[in-house]
Design an enzyme around this catalytic site. Structure first.
Site, PDB file in Angstrom:
ATOM      1  CG  HIS A   1      -3.414   3.129   2.643  1.00 29.45           C
ATOM      2  ND1 HIS A   1      -3.937   2.810   1.243  1.00 29.45           N
ATOM      3  CD2 HIS A   1      -3.326   1.918   3.477  1.00 29.45           C
ATOM      4  CE1 HIS A   1      -4.200   1.428   1.545  1.00 29.45           C
ATOM      5  NE2 HIS A   1      -3.515   0.892   2.685  1.00 29.45           N
TER       6      HIS A   1
ATOM      7  CG  ASN B   1      -6.553  -1.377   1.715  1.00 25.43           C
ATOM      8  OD1 ASN B   1      -5.919  -0.863   0.807  1.00 25.43           O
ATOM      9  ND2 ASN B   1      -6.050  -1.768   2.787  1.00 25.43           N
TER      10      ASN B   1
ATOM     11  CB  CYS C   1      -0.867   0.125   1.068  1.00 24.50           C
ATOM     12  SG  CYS C   1      -1.712  -1.460   1.247  1.00 24.50           S
TER      13      CYS C   1
END
Ligand code: UT7
Length: 329
Positions: free
Chosen positions: A256, A286, A116
């Site tokens: 994020h 996500n 990520c």
């Protein structure tokens, strides 16, 4: 970074697949419910790639838009970096597949694996190459098809992930604008908290690895949560220090998008008001490397940044890794 050639973002694009998987769809698949998912994560729905779409297909759609917004074509690129943990295949790299599709003849192309945090790692890499004078125009893409590595019988993980891609063209910008600092880091000791064990050289694919579900994401959610809250704070403070700024200089915070509670804890620590924070985890969940560019590009499309604004991006993820950047838009 102050005496170097100023480098920033000169084009943006994003893409999410058409199909939407809602929390109520997931209620029919595993023992979960909308109330749990929304209150624990902030996620309401996520986009899922069609069976014939791979990561390079999502990345291509985002890349075309980014090139268009930069007023460029593939032939203007001399570097392509794709941050992903779900490449089309082990090799060739997804970046090489794109290089061909985009007609970026001769451009260097490689994938970057930092989960990520990958997009911010990619921005730092491209910026360094351009500042050094080695390249002029780089395409940096964060793209992932997490649905392909998600176990849809595991309620601990399957509610959390989605698919998408965000792309930017990185190049020279006017004096005073562009990237002011990066803070990248890793804690490899925490690697087993978030991983896929099977399919690599340690545990190659076999009937047994498939039987034991070793090709799906494993995550220790609570431990990753603690790491995330910690590094969102420390990386943000560190990157601002490197840029010679403080939290009051931040006009837009682009974190994020893993869990709205992690974002809220960073907002509290940095005393940032809601209007300065980009949150779209409710729509996309996500999406790993795509998460920060999807948030950044969406904010740009909504007119949330004006020239000269200070944008702070910060991500964390598998590795464990983190990456933060300060950008004057
Ligand atoms: O980008 C990569 C980084 N990843 C992340 O940032 C994820 C970080 N972690 C998190 O976001 C959170 O830890 C989760 C959202 C994964 C979990 O939230 P939590 O508040 O830490 O919940 P928990 O793991 O402590 O689980 C609480 C309970 C458990 O039940 P018991 O053991 O207390 O009876 C779980 O079994 O919630 C249960 N649970 C669920 N219940 C309904 C776990 N998943 C679900 C679910 N639906 N989908």
């Amino acid at each position: 970074m102050n005496n170097l050639r100023p480098v920033g973002i000169i084009g943006t694009g994003k893409y999410v697949p058409e199909k939407i998987l809602t929390n109520s769809d997931l209620e029919k698949m595993v023992d979960t419910n909308d109330e749990w998912i929304v209150s624990r994560t902030g996620i309401k729905e996520r986009h899922i790639a069609a069976p014939d779409q791979a990561t390079s297909d999502l990345a291509y759609e985002a890349a075309i838009k980014a090139l268009e917004s930069a007023g460029m074509t593939g032939s203007d690129l001399d570097l392509i970096i794709v941050a992903t943990i779900t490449p089309d295949s082990s090799f060739p790299s997804t970046a090489c597949i794109l290089q061909d599709k985009l007609g970026a003849k001769g451009a260097a192309a490689f994938d970057l694996s930092a989960a990520c945090s990958g997009f911010v790692y990619g921005l730092a890499t491209a910026t360094s190459f351009i500042q050094s004078g080695m390249y002029n125009n780089a395409l940096v893409i964060g793209a992932d098809c997490l649905s392909r590595i998600t176990d849809y019988t595991d309620r601990n993980t399957c509610v959390l992930f989605g698919d998408g891609a965000g792309a930017v063209v990185v190049g020279e910008v006017p004096e005073g604008r562009g990237f002011k600092a990066f803070d990248l880091g890793a804690e490899g000791a925490g690697g087993s908290l978030l991983n896929i064990e099977g399919g690599g050289s340690r545990l190659p694919a076999s009937a047994e690895t498939i039987e034991n579900k070793k090709h799906y994401i494993y995550m220790n959610g609570r431990e990753v949560f603690k790491f995330a809250v910690r590094v969102m704070g420390t990386a943000t403070i560190e990157v601002l220090r490197k840029a010679g700024m403080d939290r009051t200089d931040v006009d837009l915070f682009v974190p994020h998008q893993a869990n709205v509670r992690i974002i809220q804890s960073a907002m509290q620590r940095l005393e940032l008001p809601e209007e300065k924070v980009v949150v779209n985890v409710d729509k996309y969940a996500n999406t790993s490397a795509a998460s920060i560019p999807l948030a950044l590009v969406e904010a740009a499309e909504e007119g949330r940044m004006k020239a000269g604004d200070t944008v702070l991006m910060v991500g964390f993820g598998g590795g464990l890794t983190w990456g933060a950047s300060v950008l004057v838009w």
